[in-house]
Scaffold this motif. Structure first.
Motif, PDB file in Angstrom:
ATOM      1  N   PHE A  24     -35.125  59.511  70.488  1.00 40.02           N
ATOM      2  CA  PHE A  24     -35.545  60.607  69.021  1.00 40.02           C
ATOM      3  C   PHE A  24     -35.997  59.936  68.047  1.00 40.02           C
ATOM      4  CE2 PHE A  24     -32.043  60.546  65.157  1.00 40.02           C
ATOM      5  CZ  PHE A  24     -32.261  62.091  65.254  1.00 40.02           C
ATOM      6  N   GLU A  26     -37.263  62.227  64.347  1.00 39.14           N
ATOM      7  CA  GLU A  26     -37.012  62.316  63.764  1.00 39.14           C
ATOM      8  C   GLU A  26     -37.932  62.547  63.003  1.00 39.14           C
ATOM      9  OE1 GLU A  26     -33.162  61.570  62.292  1.00 39.14           O
ATOM     10  OE2 GLU A  26     -33.096  63.291  60.099  1.00 39.14           O
ATOM     11  N   ASN A  71     -29.971  64.384  60.602  1.00 41.04           N
ATOM     12  CA  ASN A  71     -29.733  65.393  59.691  1.00 41.04           C
ATOM     13  C   ASN A  71     -31.196  66.482  58.964  1.00 41.04           C
ATOM     14  OD1 ASN A  71     -27.906  63.964  59.356  1.00 41.04           O
ATOM     15  ND2 ASN A  71     -28.391  62.407  58.458  1.00 41.04           N
ATOM     16  N   TRP A  96     -32.984  63.208  53.126  1.00 45.95           N
ATOM     17  CA  TRP A  96     -33.430  62.401  53.205  1.00 45.95           C
ATOM     18  C   TRP A  96     -34.483  62.462  52.137  1.00 45.95           C
ATOM     19  CZ3 TRP A  96     -31.228  58.531  55.968  1.00 45.95           C
ATOM     20  CH2 TRP A  96     -31.077  59.374  57.294  1.00 45.95           C
ATOM     21  N   ASN A 171     -26.369  68.964  64.812  1.00 46.10           N
ATOM     22  CA  ASN A 171     -26.619  66.947  64.637  1.00 46.10           C
ATOM     23  C   ASN A 171     -25.310  67.613  63.524  1.00 46.10           C
ATOM     24  OD1 ASN A 171     -27.828  65.066  64.681  1.00 46.10           O
ATOM     25  ND2 ASN A 171     -27.677  64.553  62.854  1.00 46.10           N
ATOM     26  N   GLU A 172     -24.769  66.346  63.713  1.00 46.63           N
ATOM     27  CA  GLU A 172     -23.599  66.441  63.303  1.00 46.63           C
ATOM     28  C   GLU A 172     -22.672  66.762  61.829  1.00 46.63           C
ATOM     29  OE1 GLU A 172     -25.497  62.057  61.704  1.00 46.63           O
ATOM     30  OE2 GLU A 172     -24.408  60.751  63.540  1.00 46.63           O
ATOM     31  N   TYR A 243     -23.720  54.323  65.517  1.00 43.61           N
ATOM     32  CA  TYR A 243     -24.629  52.340  65.395  1.00 43.61           C
ATOM     33  C   TYR A 243     -23.390  51.423  64.717  1.00 43.61           C
ATOM     34  CZ  TYR A 243     -27.818  56.133  64.228  1.00 43.61           C
ATOM     35  OH  TYR A 243     -28.642  57.470  64.457  1.00 43.61           O
ATOM     36  N   GLU A 291     -27.441  59.756  69.576  1.00 45.25           N
ATOM     37  CA  GLU A 291     -27.890  58.814  68.923  1.00 45.25           C
ATOM     38  C   GLU A 291     -27.045  57.874  68.736  1.00 45.25           C
ATOM     39  OE1 GLU A 291     -28.165  59.525  64.756  1.00 45.25           O
ATOM     40  OE2 GLU A 291     -28.832  61.486  64.882  1.00 45.25           O
ATOM     41  N   TRP A 295     -27.600  49.519  63.088  1.00 49.81           N
ATOM     42  CA  TRP A 295     -28.065  49.871  62.091  1.00 49.81           C
ATOM     43  C   TRP A 295     -27.643  49.221  60.490  1.00 49.81           C
ATOM     44  CZ3 TRP A 295     -28.224  55.266  60.379  1.00 49.81           C
ATOM     45  CH2 TRP A 295     -28.415  55.726  59.565  1.00 49.81           C
ATOM     46  N   LEU A 315     -35.487  53.046  56.059  1.00 52.75           N
ATOM     47  CA  LEU A 315     -34.541  52.751  57.921  1.00 52.75           C
ATOM     48  C   LEU A 315     -35.379  51.762  58.439  1.00 52.75           C
ATOM     49  CD1 LEU A 315     -33.139  55.731  56.825  1.00 52.75           C
ATOM     50  CD2 LEU A 315     -32.620  56.048  59.001  1.00 52.75           C
ATOM     51  N   ALA A 347     -31.643  55.998  69.233  1.00 52.30           N
ATOM     52  CA  ALA A 347     -31.754  55.819  67.967  1.00 52.30           C
ATOM     53  C   ALA A 347     -32.674  54.612  66.930  1.00 52.30           C
ATOM     54  CB  ALA A 347     -30.995  56.891  67.150  1.00 52.30           C
ATOM     55  N   ILE A 353     -35.132  52.648  62.397  1.00 50.72           N
ATOM     56  CA  ILE A 353     -34.392  52.178  63.171  1.00 50.72           C
ATOM     57  C   ILE A 353     -35.163  52.361  64.775  1.00 50.72           C
ATOM     58  CG2 ILE A 353     -32.660  52.289  62.042  1.00 50.72           C
ATOM     59  CD1 ILE A 353     -31.807  54.704  63.190  1.00 50.72           C
TER      60      ILE A 353
END
Ligand code: AHR
Length: 501
Positions: A24, A26, A71, A96, A171-172, A243, A291, A295, A315, A347, A353
């Motif tokens: 992944f 991002e 995110n 973020w 996503n989520e 995670y 994911e 973490w 992260l 992820a 991470i």
């Protein structure tokens, strides 16, 4: 301590879908800027991609990479990332709290993925946007030519379609932290309509609907049920994210956490099959564990990061020996569920991470977790074999009956190779492994690699690889019985095969 295992050629769970070794990237922290893309770095190619990082991605063996979030995607206008780079807008990323310069976008990522020898798993924004932006992106990427969006792609220098086959429907969306978080009904409806028009645009694509952000979400279970009621006919996969952390510094408990991953998978599988029954459907929805990782190390440092800067070091977990064991147990768990888990993404891939870290302007290096992933991707291809185990178990703060030995075998029939992956969870004792190997006449012991370090907090750095695999004392394979010794708190890869003439 002793552990007895039975490995039988006919005890098949299913074929490994190579996409379970996905990862992944991002637009987050230094994953893109300063990670895969750093123009001016001595290792950068003409497009600004770091060749040293590409080399490590290839070494890791990653067949598919999810992009651009996470995110981030829930506030992303994909049109900001196409066309002339100097015309692209800088935007606030509300996920973020950073600035997104859009120097890298869809075409650059596809280009990078080709150089890294991997496919793209593309996510669409179902937060601030919806079906229209999603179907336009499919048209831009996958339609050959002769429409407004496909011709824009061609004008941007990409005559051939990108042919992206796997797409995430947001996503989520169950998480209150998500930009434009939705209820299950709201998400189910928009995901179904987006899915419909995306598949009308390109019927060859496969779609992943958002499941729960983790198995402890208050809506876990009911979310999947309701979403599947809406999207069952259009979605091919439902996503799972998870995670793990060791904030309490309780290693025996931390090492047991993969049991929770296993029960998460089993529960979501059950929900998918219940939806199938309710729909009287012939189609099976599979799982995309898109994911997963450890973490927590960076959580405190991230609180001090200045907002609205470009690519701050977010992260940036530095992984320990014990994290590598947990990642190893998670990989084994994915393999044990190969009949239903068809996609999985570690992820993430670089700096965030991640198994691969970079110094800005400097070296790229491998974290401890790089190795179990690399081994699994390299040797874990073929048919997964269920391996009944007889070994002692322990109870921890959160879990009961954690076996000291976590193991699975993968048979590569064409390559005449059998690989046993095993974690010894015993922190103080080595484990004498005795495995009955059935149906593998003519196979010989080839190699036993092990990752272990008596200091479970040992980490790697740009200058030093303290946690790296080494060759274990050779095991034996006599009369169908394999014997090997697994060091305390270790990840192990035992390879058997037919000698090549
Ligand atoms: O991988 C980091 C973040 O974790 C992702 O952006 C999000 O999907 C998850 O909560």
């Amino acid at each position: 301590m002793k552990g007895k295992v039975t490995v039988h050629r006919e005890f098949s769970i299913g074929e490994v879908d190579k996409r379970i070794y996905g990862s992944f990237i991002e637009h987050l922290g230094r994953a893109v800027y300063g990670g895969i893309y750093e123009p001016g770095h001595p290792e950068a190619d003409e497009a600004g991609f770091r060749k040293d990082v590409i080399g490590l991605v290839r070494e890791l063996g990653v067949p598919i990479v999810r992009y651009p979030g996470g995110n981030f995607v829930s506030g992303y206008n994909w049109e900001d990332g196409i066309g002339r780079v100097d015309n692209r807008p800088v935007r606030q990323d509300l996920a973020w709290m950073t600035l997104e310069p859009n120097k890298m976008g869809t075409n650059e990522f596809v280009q990078w993925a080709r150089r890294a020898g991997t496919d793209v798993m593309m996510a669409v924004n179902l937060g601030t946007r919806g079906p229209d932006a999603a179907r336009n992106l499919v048209e831009y990427c996958n339609f050959p030519q002769g429409t407004a969006w496909s011709d824009r792609r061609r004008n941007h220098g990409f005559a051939a379609p990108h042919n992206i086959k796997l797409w995430c429907l947001g996503n989520e969306m169950d998480g209150p932290w998500q930009i434009c978080h939705r209820t299950a009904t709201e998400y189910g409806r928009i995901a179904a309509e987006a899915a419909k028009v995306m598949k009308w645009t390109d019927p060859s694509i496969e779609l992943v609907a958002c499941g729960s952000s983790n198995s402890r979400m208050p809506t876990f279970g009911s979310w999947e049920s309701e979403v599947l009621d809406h999207v069952y006919d259009y979605a091919d996969y439902v996503s799972l994210h998870l995670y793990f952390d060791n904030r309490d510094n309780d290693t025996p408990n931390f090492l047991g956490k993969s049991l929770e991953m296993d029960s998460f998978i089993k529960t979501v599988t059950g929900i998918c099959d219940l939806a199938k029954a309710r729909k009287r459907s012939k189609k099976t929805v599979h799982l995309s564990f898109d994911e997963w990782n450890v973490w927590f190390h960076s959580n405190d440092a991230d609180k001090a990061i200045e907002k609205w800067t470009v690519a701050p070091p977010q992260l940036e977990d530095i992984y320990t020996m014990e994290d590598a064991l947990v990642v190893g147990c998670m990989l084994i768990t994915l393999l044990k569920n190969a009949d239903r888990v068809k996609v999985a993404c570690l992820a993430q891939l670089v700096n965030v991470i991640a198994p691969i870290m970079t110094e800005t302007g400097g070296k790229a290096w491998r974290q401890s977790i790089f190795y179990p992933f690399m081994h699994a991707s390299q040797y874990g291809r073929g048919t997964v074999l269920r391996c009944p185990v007889r070994v002692d178990a322990y109870d921890s703060r959160e879990y009961t009956d954690i076996p000291y030995l976590e193991t699975v075998a993968v048979h590569d029939e064409a390559g005449e190779a059998l690989t046993i992956f095993a974690v010894n969870r015993n922190l103080t004792e080595s484990l004498a492994l005795e495995a009955g190997i059935h149906g593998f006449e003519g196979y010989r012991f080839i190699e036993h690699s092990t990752l272990h370090n008596p200091d479970l907090q040992a980490v790697n750095s740009a200058g030093k690889e303290t946690v790296r695999p080494e060759r274990a004392a050779p095991g034996t394979l006599d009369g169908g019985t394999l014997r090997a010794t697994l060091p305390p708190a270790s990840w192990n890869v035992i390879r058997l095969g037919k000698p090549r003439s």
